[in-house]
Write a protein that holds these residues in place. Structure first.
Motif, short mmCIF file in Angstrom:
data_model
loop_
_atom_site.label_atom_id
_atom_site.label_comp_id
_atom_site.label_asym_id
_atom_site.label_seq_id
_atom_site.Cartn_x
_atom_site.Cartn_y
_atom_site.Cartn_z
N PHE A 53 0.83 -1.21 0.00
CA PHE A 53 0.00 0.00 0.00
C PHE A 53 0.87 1.26 0.00
CE2 PHE A 53 -3.48 -2.82 1.18
CZ PHE A 53 -4.56 -2.21 0.58
N ALA A 54 1.91 1.28 0.82
CA ALA A 54 2.78 2.45 0.90
C ALA A 54 3.46 2.70 -0.45
CB ALA A 54 3.82 2.25 1.99
N LYS A 55 3.96 1.64 -1.06
CA LYS A 55 4.66 1.78 -2.34
C LYS A 55 3.72 2.21 -3.46
CE LYS A 55 7.96 1.47 -5.35
NZ LYS A 55 9.03 2.49 -5.38
N ARG A 56 2.53 1.64 -3.49
CA ARG A 56 1.57 2.01 -4.55
C ARG A 56 1.16 3.47 -4.41
NH1 ARG A 56 -1.19 -1.16 -8.12
NH2 ARG A 56 -3.10 -0.31 -9.02
N LEU A 57 0.91 3.91 -3.18
CA LEU A 57 0.55 5.30 -2.97
C LEU A 57 1.70 6.23 -3.36
CD1 LEU A 57 -1.38 5.07 0.42
CD2 LEU A 57 -2.32 5.87 -1.76
N ALA A 58 2.94 5.82 -3.04
CA ALA A 58 4.10 6.64 -3.40
C ALA A 58 4.22 6.76 -4.92
CB ALA A 58 5.37 6.03 -2.80
N ARG A 59 3.99 5.67 -5.63
CA ARG A 59 4.08 5.71 -7.08
C ARG A 59 2.98 6.61 -7.67
NH1 ARG A 59 6.29 2.20 -10.81
NH2 ARG A 59 7.89 1.97 -9.19
N LEU A 60 1.76 6.50 -7.14
CA LEU A 60 0.66 7.34 -7.61
C LEU A 60 0.90 8.81 -7.28
CD1 LEU A 60 -2.39 5.12 -6.55
CD2 LEU A 60 -1.56 5.48 -8.87
N ARG A 67 10.32 0.28 7.60
CA ARG A 67 11.36 1.30 7.48
C ARG A 67 12.42 0.90 6.48
NH1 ARG A 67 11.06 5.16 11.56
NH2 ARG A 67 9.58 4.64 13.22
N VAL A 68 12.46 -0.39 6.14
CA VAL A 68 13.40 -0.85 5.12
C VAL A 68 13.13 -0.17 3.77
CG1 VAL A 68 12.00 -2.80 4.38
CG2 VAL A 68 14.47 -2.92 4.14
N LEU A 69 11.93 0.31 3.57
CA LEU A 69 11.61 1.04 2.34
C LEU A 69 12.30 2.40 2.28
CD1 LEU A 69 7.76 0.35 2.15
CD2 LEU A 69 9.54 -0.73 0.78
N ILE A 70 12.65 2.93 3.47
CA ILE A 70 13.33 4.23 3.54
C ILE A 70 14.84 4.04 3.51
CG2 ILE A 70 13.63 6.35 4.88
CD1 ILE A 70 10.93 5.77 6.18
N HIS A 71 15.33 3.15 4.39
CA HIS A 71 16.77 2.92 4.53
C HIS A 71 17.14 1.65 3.77
CE1 HIS A 71 16.65 6.04 7.54
NE2 HIS A 71 15.71 5.37 8.19
N LYS A 72 17.04 1.70 2.48
CA LYS A 72 17.39 0.55 1.65
C LYS A 72 18.90 0.55 1.42
CE LYS A 72 15.01 -1.95 -0.17
NZ LYS A 72 14.53 -3.31 0.20
N PRO A 73 19.64 -0.44 1.94
CA PRO A 73 21.09 -0.48 1.73
C PRO A 73 21.42 -0.67 0.25
CG PRO A 73 20.34 -2.52 2.72
CD PRO A 73 19.16 -1.59 2.71
N SER A 74 22.44 0.02 -0.23
CA SER A 74 22.82 -0.07 -1.63
C SER A 74 24.01 -1.01 -1.80
CB SER A 74 23.17 1.31 -2.18
OG SER A 74 24.24 1.86 -1.43
N SER A 75 24.15 -1.54 -2.96
CA SER A 75 25.27 -2.44 -3.26
C SER A 75 25.81 -2.10 -4.65
CB SER A 75 24.81 -3.90 -3.20
OG SER A 75 23.77 -4.12 -4.13
N GLU A 76 27.02 -2.64 -4.94
CA GLU A 76 27.66 -2.31 -6.21
C GLU A 76 26.87 -2.80 -7.41
OE1 GLU A 76 31.58 -3.77 -6.10
OE2 GLU A 76 32.25 -2.47 -4.46
N SER A 81 11.67 -3.01 -2.99
CA SER A 81 11.83 -1.69 -3.58
C SER A 81 12.12 -0.66 -2.49
CB SER A 81 10.58 -1.32 -4.36
OG SER A 81 10.72 -0.07 -4.98
N SER A 82 11.98 0.60 -2.82
CA SER A 82 12.17 1.69 -1.86
C SER A 82 11.22 2.83 -2.21
CB SER A 82 13.61 2.20 -1.90
OG SER A 82 13.88 2.79 -3.17
N LEU A 83 11.12 3.78 -1.30
CA LEU A 83 10.23 4.92 -1.52
C LEU A 83 11.00 6.08 -2.16
CD1 LEU A 83 8.17 4.85 1.82
CD2 LEU A 83 7.53 3.93 -0.41
#
Length: 526
Positions: free
Chosen positions: A377-384, A411-420, A443-445
């Motif tokens: 729900f959070a991700k769909r609303l963010a995309r819209l 909160r993992v949607l906010i602090h998504k760790p990045s990789s190479e 995914s992430s927000l």
């Protein structure tokens, strides 16, 4: 102008004369049986083309036949035909009563027709007269039965009244509001509900389920005027009080009232309705219908069909399903899947946007929902939100923050760790209808990060909050649910008032005066 006024005075005089003549006719008929044929004069006025003549005749008929019912001057039992009565071996007394019973039936038929008269005054007077006849028949039944073993109530007359009120061609909402007075009586209410159910089945089956807007509107208005009692102790107001076995009468039991109420609504809702009526019903469903049903879960078929209509109706249908799930233990696993699929770009532009987000906030308020579902729900609303207007964004952003507050795992949607080897493509699948398969948690927000550069400063400021740790206190979205573009523009154009800042806790006294004295002394010395 003078002639018109004279005609008006003349018209009033004629009405008064007719009324006096009819009253005299009634008195003659009631006084002596030799004037029995004068009843035809009253019935003739009852079929007049002038509404004033009709209302006078209705009053006369009401007085005449109510008196006959009390005096038992109408034939009781199976009514023989008039020709049969004349030729048969009946006493003069029986022949008189048979004659008057036929005239009474003629009067009732005419009054029923007048319920669809073009003027409301005629409709109202006819309705009141028919209900007085019903009360008279209840106290003095025209059926020849052992009333110690049967319950006395004029079912057929009430059923005929309901049938004519529920017109297929004219809007009778004003007449129905007048009829509400009689619906306050327990027995009338009970038999009216049964009559509505039978009438709807007959009419709608005959039309093969085709929508009949005027008829269905009349039915809905009548059902809406039915105020159900909540306790057995409230069942005290009866039009006909049964002398024996009153406690065994279905009309005197709350359980049977609920069953009749339930069958009436289910019988009405199983047919296709005008789209505007779906909204009216769904808005009152949880307050005015479900609490008075013996088995509220039987509404599942109607709510499922209403959801399939689409738009705001789908949301309102989900509200009814939510009530059934939480208050009546309905098992409906597809509820959140259906809610998820209602999140479309159009939801930000519809009339019911505020109600949509209010209900969605209610539906997603539980802290026991699965993380994948909340993340979807959070991700769909963010995309819209990327294409939403500012007024909608001021609702959506706090809404997403509240979801994350209730479910810290998101909160993992906010602090998504990045990789190479991080992919540039978003793994979230917007087109997926099942929130469990949309890969929202992967995914992430990033959409909110994008909104930090929005052209509207209030939106950009709200999006910046995601850069700081979110407080535990939830945002109150009720304050922004009803905000419009006009209000937002007015707020931006309104000049801000400069605030005064205190420089000292205690205000300095006589500062300028003392300074003036010092300056004065300085000038004197000079």
């Amino acid at each position: 102008m003078a002639p018109a006024k004279k005609r008006n005075v003349s018209s009033k005089a004629n009405v008064k004369k007719i009324k006096i003549d009819l009253e005299g006719t009634v008195e003659r008929i009631l006084t002596s049986r030799k004037h029995a044929n004068d009843v035809f004069d009253i019935l003739e006025f009852l079929q007049s083309e002038k509404e004033k003549d009709i209302t006078c005749a209705v009053d006369a008929c009401c007085k005449l036949f109510c008196t006959f019912l009390k005096r038992k001057d109408l034939f009781i039992g199976k009514l023989p035909g008039e020709d049969e009565a004349i030729k048969g071996e009946h006493s003069p007394d029986e022949k008189y009563k048979i004659f008057m019973r036929h005239r009474y039936n003629n009067c009732v038929e005419i009054l029923l027709e007048h319920l669809n008269h073009e003027t409301h005054e005629v409709k109202e007077s006819s309705l009141c007269c028919l209900m007085k006849f019903a009360a008279g028949q209840g106290l003095h039944p025209l059926e020849d039965l052992d009333w110690s073993e049967h319950f006395s109530f004029p079912r057929e007359l009430v059923q005929a009244v309901v049938h004519n009120i529920l017109s297929q061609s004219s809007d009778n909402s004003l007449l129905i509001s007048r009829f509400q007075e009689f619906l306050e009586m327990e027995d009338v209410r009970y038999y009216v509900m049964s009559s509505i159910r039978d009438n709807v089945a007959t009419v709608m089956d005959k039309s093969k389920g085709v929508v009949l807007p005027v008829y269905q509107s009349n039915v809905f208005t009548l059902m809406l005027n039915i105020n159900m009692p909540s306790q057995d102790s409230e069942l005290t107001n009866f039009m006909v009080k049964q002398e024996a076995k009153h406690e065994d009468w279905k009309a005197a039991k709350l359980h049977d009232h609920k069953r009749a109420f339930e069958k009436m609504w289910l019988g009405f809702l199983k047919y296709k309705l005008p789209s505007s009526m779906y909204k009216k019903i769904l808005v009152i469903l949880h307050d005015s219908i479900l609490p008075h049903m013996s088995k509220p879960t039987l509404m599942i078929d109607f709510l499922t069909a209403a959801y399939d209509v689409g738009g705001a109706i789908s949301l309102l249908a989900l509200n009814g399903l939510f009530v059934l799930i939480h208050q009546h233990n309905l098992d409906y696993p597809d509820f959140y899947k259906k809610l998820y699929n209602l999140l479309e770009p159009s939801v930000f532009h519809v009339k019911y946007r505020a109600r949509f987000f209010h209900l969605a906030n209610l539906f997603l308020s539980s802290s026991h929902l699965p993380v994948y579902l909340v993340a979807a729900f959070a991700k769909r609303l963010a995309r819209l939100a990327l294409t939403a207007p500012p007024t909608a964004l001021l609702i959506v952003l706090p809404f997403i923050y509240n979801l994350i507050r209730r479910h810290p795992s998101c909160r993992v949607l906010i602090h998504k760790p990045s990789s190479e080897d991080e992919l540039l493509d978003d793994p979230y699948v917007m087109e997926e209808v099942d929130p469990a398969l949309c890969h929202a948690l992967e995914s992430s927000l990033w959409e909110i990060k994008t909104l930090q550069k929005h052209y509207h400063p209030d939106v950009a400021k709200a999006a910046m909050l995601i850069n700081t740790p979110l407080s535990e206190q939830e945002d109150d979205i009720s304050e922004v649910l009803e905000i419009t573009s006009y209000e937002l523009m007015e707020r931006d154009l309104k000049p801000t008032k400069s605030k005064s800042f205190p420089l000292e806790f205690e205000t300095a006294a006589h500062l300028l005066e003392r300074r003036g004295e010092v300056l004065g002394q300085h000038f004197c010395l000079a």
